[in-house]
Write an enzyme that holds these catalytic residues in place. Sequence first.
Site, PDB file in Angstrom:
ATOM      1  N   ARG A 268      43.872  29.812   3.309  1.00 48.27           N
ATOM      2  CA  ARG A 268      44.095  29.914   1.863  1.00 48.27           C
ATOM      3  C   ARG A 268      42.884  29.432   1.098  1.00 48.27           C
ATOM      4  NH1 ARG A 268      46.024  27.771  -3.008  1.00 48.27           N
ATOM      5  NH2 ARG A 268      47.489  29.166  -4.080  1.00 48.27           N
ATOM      6  N   CYS A 269      42.270  28.349   1.561  1.00 43.11           N
ATOM      7  CA  CYS A 269      41.077  27.834   0.898  1.00 43.11           C
ATOM      8  C   CYS A 269      39.938  28.858   0.887  1.00 43.11           C
ATOM      9  CB  CYS A 269      40.576  26.575   1.604  1.00 43.11           C
ATOM     10  SG  CYS A 269      41.667  25.154   1.504  1.00 43.11           S
ATOM     11  N   MET A 270      39.861  29.667   1.937  1.00 40.11           N
ATOM     12  CA  MET A 270      38.741  30.595   2.095  1.00 40.11           C
ATOM     13  C   MET A 270      38.944  31.916   1.370  1.00 40.11           C
ATOM     14  SD  MET A 270      37.554  30.143   6.061  1.00 40.11           S
ATOM     15  CE  MET A 270      39.046  30.867   6.731  1.00 40.11           C
TER      16      MET A 270
END
Length: 412
Positions: A399-401
């Site tokens: 999700r962060c990426m």
Amino acid sequence: MKHPLHVNSEIGTLRTVLLHRPGKEVENLTPKFLKRLLFDDIPYLPVIQKEHDYFAAALQNRGVEVVYLDKLMTETLQTPDLKEQFAEQMIGESKENVNGSSELLKEYLLSFSTKDMIHKIMEGVLKRDIDEEKKVHLYEFMSDHYPFYLDPMPNLYFTRDPAAVIGNGISINKMCEGARRRESIFMDYIMKHHPRFARHDIPVWFHRDYEFPMEGGDQLMLSHDTVAIGVSARTSAKAIERLAKQLFQRQENIKKVIAVDIPKTRAFMHLDTVFTMIDYDKFTIHPAIQGPDGEMNIFVLERGDDPERLKITERRNLAQTLKDVLGLEEILLLPCGGGDPIIAAREQWNDGSNTLSIAPGVVVTYDRNYVSNQLLRENGVEVIEIQSSELSRGRGGPRCMSMPLMRENLAR
């Protein structure tokens, strides 16, 4: 033309996503400056690129359009004036390292093609990159021996944080840490000047010039009318209040902003490192963020009678709050690591709770979090695992990426 931004849930089928493939910026990490640049270790570039390509391919194989940050920026800076303006702003916001060399740095950056200039800014400008004879007048003999004029930007592959799409608008965020603050400049330029976006009147709900920080890892679209935002080490309550007021004053669809207070630690950096939505009624969670009986500090922000005042209701139980705002009888909170205190701590550190939903009940996760992944499968979730030995060194998961630009509306 079709509007280029549309995200009104966490789980609607993903159609377009923004990624950044790690580049030479990670090779400018050294042990001495890891803390300054927010890393705990140094990734191995060939492998982190291979893993990131695998991630992108996994999305493309499911019909997701992948667009890349450097390509969008190259397409954005199509005039010499805009290219120069961008270089000046990047230098200006890096002033603590520049040491009176702004004009020399600008000349150096503008000597590159647009594509190469963008990559150079991302990877950082070393003092040794500038010819020594050009630096005679810069009093380099008095420098602190710090090696960079412009710091590298190794966190760029976490595209979630600098900006977040909310509905048909965007939050261009004020990053908390100095090492990341320049990252949101890219999205500011893309939204204003890239032909895919500039022709649309895209509302900016929150701007990077605001004095209090907010980051995209804390911003979750629970439904078409409810946004959850973590009060975290990187996002302040003041910024959440600002965003809520802007949303309530400038659009009609979003009715509630849920502020969720989480521990202010590096391990629990953002809300999405401890909590994500993976289906209509299923969520991942790190048990350590909850007190006895699931108690937490939660605040429901709604429109008040006065546009400048919010109606704020305090809640204590996350599960009950989620059921209330989503209109559900029951929900399922799936604990990271199966709830085992040792496994949960280990897998949360490696972003076991940081799942990217690409459709209801379909998620992308790191392969290393095998206990959490098995629990998801046992509860009817399709899990697409990606390689993660080097990607995980940056302390961020799938999700962060990823920064979703387009999701389909939910069927219900």
